[in-house]
Design an enzyme around this catalytic site. Structure first.
Site, mmCIF file in Angstrom:
data_model
loop_
_atom_site.group_PDB
_atom_site.id
_atom_site.type_symbol
_atom_site.label_atom_id
_atom_site.label_comp_id
_atom_site.label_asym_id
_atom_site.label_seq_id
_atom_site.Cartn_x
_atom_site.Cartn_y
_atom_site.Cartn_z
ATOM 1 N N ASN A 185 -36.409 38.224 2.434
ATOM 2 C CA ASN A 185 -35.069 38.801 2.390
ATOM 3 C C ASN A 185 -35.135 40.160 1.716
ATOM 4 O O ASN A 185 -36.209 40.616 1.318
ATOM 5 C CB ASN A 185 -34.090 37.857 1.683
ATOM 6 C CG ASN A 185 -34.545 37.522 0.276
ATOM 7 O OD1 ASN A 185 -34.715 38.408 -0.556
ATOM 8 N ND2 ASN A 185 -34.747 36.230 0.003
ATOM 9 N N LYS A 228 -53.733 34.175 12.838
ATOM 10 C CA LYS A 228 -52.705 35.066 13.348
ATOM 11 C C LYS A 228 -52.274 34.652 14.747
ATOM 12 O O LYS A 228 -53.097 34.453 15.637
ATOM 13 C CB LYS A 228 -53.213 36.505 13.371
ATOM 14 C CG LYS A 228 -52.170 37.498 13.882
ATOM 15 C CD LYS A 228 -52.713 38.912 13.982
ATOM 16 C CE LYS A 228 -51.671 39.844 14.590
ATOM 17 N NZ LYS A 228 -52.182 41.213 14.750
ATOM 18 N N PHE A 230 -27.336 32.346 -9.579
ATOM 19 C CA PHE A 230 -26.780 33.510 -8.893
ATOM 20 C C PHE A 230 -26.379 33.080 -7.492
ATOM 21 O O PHE A 230 -27.031 32.222 -6.887
ATOM 22 C CB PHE A 230 -27.804 34.641 -8.811
ATOM 23 C CG PHE A 230 -27.800 35.553 -10.010
ATOM 24 C CD1 PHE A 230 -27.464 36.891 -9.885
ATOM 25 C CD2 PHE A 230 -28.125 35.077 -11.273
ATOM 26 C CE1 PHE A 230 -27.457 37.738 -10.979
ATOM 27 C CE2 PHE A 230 -28.126 35.907 -12.378
ATOM 28 C CZ PHE A 230 -27.791 37.244 -12.230
ATOM 29 N N LYS A 278 -24.294 22.379 -7.598
ATOM 30 C CA LYS A 278 -25.617 22.464 -8.223
ATOM 31 C C LYS A 278 -25.622 21.833 -9.615
ATOM 32 O O LYS A 278 -26.658 21.368 -10.085
ATOM 33 C CB LYS A 278 -26.052 23.923 -8.339
ATOM 34 C CG LYS A 278 -26.058 24.700 -7.026
ATOM 35 C CD LYS A 278 -27.196 24.297 -6.132
ATOM 36 C CE LYS A 278 -27.246 25.211 -4.905
ATOM 37 N NZ LYS A 278 -28.361 24.883 -4.006
#
Length: 400
Positions: free
Chosen positions: A208, A287, A325, A343
């Site tokens: 990300n 790969k 967060f 959570k």
């Protein structure tokens, strides 16, 4: 916090030297005695009269001033302080320190001192990123010199990036930490930061846009309040701060294992990392190559461990304060509030990372601090300031 502490403040020659005058004032407000030393270049930006008036002390400027040598030689001056602070620490001063030069008063004091040294670097972004400066930084850190900053932002030269001297409150906090003070003295805080990389094959991975900047700034802010910080970081683009225990990981599973090892002794745990929710279950050991058929390989996904929930819901060895967060793009407060309850953590720091905000990977953040009782919206601020505010809140919570 700094009552009766003696600070030898070496002011280098750079536009950031103007902040040194405010630094003198703030240190004195904390009870410190500040003795200023100006390099010749520093006198192009601030005057000895200004520094002397604010410090209420004689300003030292010249290595070969015989009167000063009779009153207080450079050896005594270098050792009479409890801490030597260099702010701004220019590229030139850092190079002199790293190579052991002693050709003016400032560099001679730094060579002669037997006290701790804290530097606040300030320079053009290209100078900061130059390989020579980074080599010198590594040498200085290896020699045990503490570093605060630099921050990222607009510069007087018109460029943008890392190189701005840290703001005065951050330097004052770092001084307190260097002298063994601070409200988090004796506390252990765990911080996770950065993205995780989940491999597809040995070449490709899923990730990300997290830079790790907010988690890094938070680790530094907690350190500056006196905490012992364990900093578990994925492959972030921002280097980890000095003065913390760094654990480098790549995948979510590696981060979970590192957290499990460190969390039992933590008084607080802050999960700022942008952990990938899924990993590629059928990742290839070689790969992957196109076969000309036009068909892409089918990737199978599996959920990664939920690190925040695992720690928040521990029945034994749970930190007193667990902070998560939440990076959201829609219904930020509602989604983050639900996440906190789901959570089981104490606080959630929520932000809107929609592309138009520029927050993901940017230098600023706008957060909402969500607890069981309230959702407190903070204004858009530099990430360093967000970190300082959150670190102070953590200190207050652990003091209760």
């Amino acid at each position: 916090m700094l009552a009766n502490k003696r600070i030898l403040l070496i002011i280098g020659g750079g536009i950031a030297a103007f902040k040194s005058l405010d630094l003198i004032r703030r240190l004195r407000e904390q009870g410190a005695c500040v003795t200023p030393v100006l390099t010749k270049a520093a006198e192009e930006f601030v005057t000895p009269l200004s520094a002397s008036a604010l410090a209420a002390q004689k300003v030292y400027r010249d290595l070969f001033d015989l009167t000063d040598e009779a009153e207080m030689g450079h050896i005594e001056l270098s050792r009479a302080a409890d801490l030597v602070v260099v702010a701004p620490a220019t590229a030139d001063l850092m190079a002199k320190m790293a190579q052991g030069h002693a050709n003016d008063l400032a560099s001679t004091l730094l060579m002669a001192t037997d006290k701790r040294v804290l530097i606040a670097p300030a320079m053009n972004v290209r100078m900061w990123e130059h390989a020579a400066t980074q080599r010198n930084l590594a040498i200085l850190q290896g020699d045990g010199i503490s570093v605060v900053g630099p921050d990222e932002g607009d510069m007087a030269c018109g460029e943008f990036g890392p190189g701005r001297m840290s703001e005065v409150p951050e330097i004052v906090a770092a001084v307190g930490a260097a002298l063994g003070g601070g409200p988090l003295q004796g506390k252990h805080v765990l911080v996770t930061s950065g993205p995780t990389h989940e491999p597809i094959d040995p070449v490709r991975y899923i990730a990300n846009r997290s830079s790790g900047a907010q988690g890094t700034a938070l680790a530094a802010a907690l350190r500056d309040l006196g905490a012992r910080v364990t900093f578990i970081t994925g492959p972030a683009s921002v280097p980890p701060p000095a003065g913390v225990g760094v654990v480098r990981v790549e995948t979510a599973a590696e981060m979970a294992a590192a957290v499990d090892t460190a969390v039992a002794s933590a008084d607080a745990a802050v999960f700022a990392a942008a952990v990938a929710d899924w990993r590629v279950e059928n990742a290839s050991g070689s790969k992957m190559k196109k076969d000309g058929s036009g068909n892409a390989p089918a990737l199978e996904f599996a959920e990664n461990p939920d690190i925040l929930a695992t720690v928040a819901q521990r029945t034994a060895g749970r930190p007193r304060l667990v902070v998560g967060f939440a990076a959201e793009t829609d219904d930020v407060v509602a989604n983050a509030t639900a996440k906190r309850a789901r959570k089981g953590c104490d606080w959630i720091v929520a932000n809107d990372v929609s592309p138009e905000t520029g927050i993901m990977g940017g230098s600023e953040n706008r957060v909402v601090l969500i607890s069981q009782d309230a959702a407190e919206e903070w204004p858009r601020l530099p990430k360093g300031e967000v970190a300082r505010r959150l670190a102070q809140r953590i200190a207050e919570a652990l003091a209760d």
